[in-house]
Scaffold this motif. Structure first.
Motif, PDB file in Angstrom:
ATOM      1  N   ASP A 105       2.576   1.771  -3.476  1.00 16.27           N
ATOM      2  CA  ASP A 105       1.643   2.308  -4.473  1.00 16.27           C
ATOM      3  C   ASP A 105       1.285   3.759  -4.165  1.00 16.27           C
ATOM      4  O   ASP A 105       1.136   4.592  -5.079  1.00 16.27           O
ATOM      5  CB  ASP A 105       0.365   1.463  -4.515  1.00 16.27           C
ATOM      6  CG  ASP A 105       0.598   0.092  -5.122  1.00 16.27           C
ATOM      7  OD1 ASP A 105       1.650  -0.092  -5.759  1.00 16.27           O
ATOM      8  OD2 ASP A 105      -0.256  -0.791  -4.937  1.00 16.27           O
ATOM      9  N   GLU A 106       1.151   4.082  -2.895  1.00 12.00           N
ATOM     10  CA  GLU A 106       0.833   5.454  -2.480  1.00 12.00           C
ATOM     11  C   GLU A 106       1.959   6.398  -2.875  1.00 12.00           C
ATOM     12  O   GLU A 106       1.716   7.522  -3.343  1.00 12.00           O
ATOM     13  CB  GLU A 106       0.588   5.481  -0.974  1.00 12.00           C
ATOM     14  CG  GLU A 106      -0.024   6.762  -0.457  1.00 12.00           C
ATOM     15  CD  GLU A 106      -0.292   6.702   1.039  1.00 12.00           C
ATOM     16  OE1 GLU A 106      -1.356   7.157   1.477  1.00 12.00           O
ATOM     17  OE2 GLU A 106       0.581   6.180   1.776  1.00 12.00           O
ATOM     18  N   PRO A 143      -4.280   3.614  -3.902  1.00  8.80           N
ATOM     19  CA  PRO A 143      -4.615   2.259  -3.450  1.00  8.80           C
ATOM     20  C   PRO A 143      -5.596   2.287  -2.285  1.00  8.80           C
ATOM     21  O   PRO A 143      -5.725   3.287  -1.576  1.00  8.80           O
ATOM     22  CB  PRO A 143      -3.266   1.704  -2.996  1.00  8.80           C
ATOM     23  CG  PRO A 143      -2.520   2.915  -2.529  1.00  8.80           C
ATOM     24  CD  PRO A 143      -2.940   4.024  -3.454  1.00  8.80           C
ATOM     25  N   PHE A 174       0.834  -1.203   0.000  1.00  9.90           N
ATOM     26  CA  PHE A 174       0.000   0.000   0.000  1.00  9.90           C
ATOM     27  C   PHE A 174       0.873   1.259   0.000  1.00  9.90           C
ATOM     28  O   PHE A 174       0.636   2.202  -0.759  1.00  9.90           O
ATOM     29  CB  PHE A 174      -0.921  -0.009   1.218  1.00  9.90           C
ATOM     30  CG  PHE A 174      -1.614   1.292   1.488  1.00  9.90           C
ATOM     31  CD1 PHE A 174      -2.702   1.692   0.728  1.00  9.90           C
ATOM     32  CD2 PHE A 174      -1.168   2.120   2.508  1.00  9.90           C
ATOM     33  CE1 PHE A 174      -3.333   2.909   0.976  1.00  9.90           C
ATOM     34  CE2 PHE A 174      -1.792   3.325   2.773  1.00  9.90           C
ATOM     35  CZ  PHE A 174      -2.880   3.723   2.000  1.00  9.90           C
TER      36      PHE A 174
END
Length: 409
Positions: free
Chosen positions: A197-198, A204, A194
């Motif tokens: 991706d952030e 996400p 997470f």
């Protein structure tokens, strides 16, 4: 006395042997292991030899694309494949040989096929530690293998911790607690992805607070066999974990010297549900609510989860007391050293045995650790007259190409 080493033949070298020579070589390896135990060499039967030959010759995941590779990369994958195979053959040998006559042994053999699996699973993490929730300083589970009824009460310098099991199912065991480690590891890995991706500017979804694993995934992660009994034990473990409650009362003095007490209570896991079963009525898919104290400790706004990494061999520790000692060493010694008096250890372990018996158990563990070391840490006892002190020291990492026969046996 120098430790004896064992170099297993490569798959290619083993394949070049005749059937008679293959059997003779496997008998020789089995004899070396038994010699280290101080026991007579066994006579492996035809079925055992056939199983060992099959495992020695089979291809691993690292073998699959060797034909398409060349140069250093090919040599690296060949070495990896032979390392995986060596571990699997040695594991199978330990299953075929008579059990070692060592009453204080605290490790069990890894399940067959385990060595290959461990290259493809997420890192193993321990439970999160909130600011003052020092659950690794005590045993948050019963030290008996069956759990049993009762309440464990720890009176520490800055807190009082109570562990209470359900009226019908009793306290969670050290083996039940593996599910908590598995659940936390899954959440930590989901949180890591997470954050990545952030950071890329994506949007996400934050990791959910519900964990939905297959029973087989839990068993493989915790390095257990996949037999029917293990599935039955898993279902009973979920019931004990959900019923086991931790209550922590923190003792803090204010400026006038008065005690201010804050108390928090939480279960080891939240609600659980058996979503599906197999045709044999075994537990298949499960759903576990991740309790807030775990979720908040891992999915933190600053991106710094309060978790500690465990050695995967923790799951192979077969005695609850050694699991407690390893967790305490990981928490207190870290990358250095720590020590506790046996009186303090007895108090923090929640052991029901009298002090005399507890001292004897720790002495046996320290003696056994000389030939079968505890993961990551060396243990030593020092007699101070009025009490004995257990020293826990982080071991220097080493990756020998050869297998230590004492550790194998």
């Amino acid at each position: 006395m120098a430790s004896k080493k064992l170099n297993l033949r490569s798959r290619k070298a083993f394949a070049e042997l005749s059937l008679h020579d293959k059997n003779a070589y496997l008998q020789e390896v089995a004899g070396l292991i038994m010699a280290v135990r101080g026991e007579d060499p066994p006579e492996l039967d035809k079925d055992a030899l056939a199983r060992l030959r099959r495992y020695y010759s089979r291809r691993s995941m690292a073998d699959l694309r060797l034909n398409e590779m060349g140069g250093p990369l090919r040599r690296a994958f060949e070495s990896l494949a032979d390392g995986i195979r060596s571990d699997e053959v040695l594991t199978l040998l330990k299953h075929e040989l008579p059990a070692a006559r060592r009453s204080a042994a605290f490790s069990r053999p890894a399940p067959i096929g385990d060595a290959q699996r461990m290259f493809f699973v997420p890192s193993v993490h321990d439970v999160p530690l909130k600011d003052d929730f020092n659950l690794m300083d005590i045993a948050p589970f019963a030290l008996s293998k069956s759990g049993g009824a009762g309440v464990i009460r720890y009176e520490l310098k800055d807190s009082i911790i109570t562990v209470e099991g359900g009226a019908e199912v009793g306290l969670a065991t050290a083996y039940d607690y593996d599910i908590v480690i598995n659940m936390t590891s899954h959440l930590a890995e989901a949180t890591r992805r997470f954050r990545i991706d952030e950071a890329k500017g994506l949007k996400p979804s934050i990791p959910p607070q519900v964990y939905r694993p297959a029973a087989a995934e839990i068993l493989k992660f915790c390095r257990r066999e996949l037999g029917g009994k293990q599935y039955e034990d898993l279902e009973r473990a979920l019931a004990r974990l959900q019923a086991t409650n931790i209550r922590i009362t923190n003792l803090k003095g204010d400026r006038r010297g008065w005690d201010r007490r804050s108390t928090e209570s939480f279960p080891l896991i939240g609600r659980y549900k058996v979503v599906s079963r197999t045709n044999r009525d075994r537990i298949d898919q499960v759903e576990i609510d991740i309790p807030g104290w775990v979720y908040e400790g891992v999915v933190r706004p600053d991106g710094k989860p309060t978790i500690l990494t465990l050695n995967p061999d923790y799951f192979l520790l077969s005695r609850p007391i050694t699991r407690f000692i390893y967790r305490l060493a990981r928490r207190a010694a870290g990358d250095t050293t720590a020590f506790y008096s046996l009186k303090e250890l007895h108090k923090r372990s929640g052991a029901k045995a009298p002090m005399r018996k507890f001292r004897q158990t720790i002495e046996e563990i320290v003696e056994t650790a000389k030939t079968t070391p505890l993961p990551d840490y060396d243990l030593n006892l020092e007699d101070r007259g009025h009490d004995q002190i257990l020293h826990m020291r982080k071991r220097n990492k080493s990756l020998p190409a050869e297998k230590d026969l004492a550790a194998i046996a």
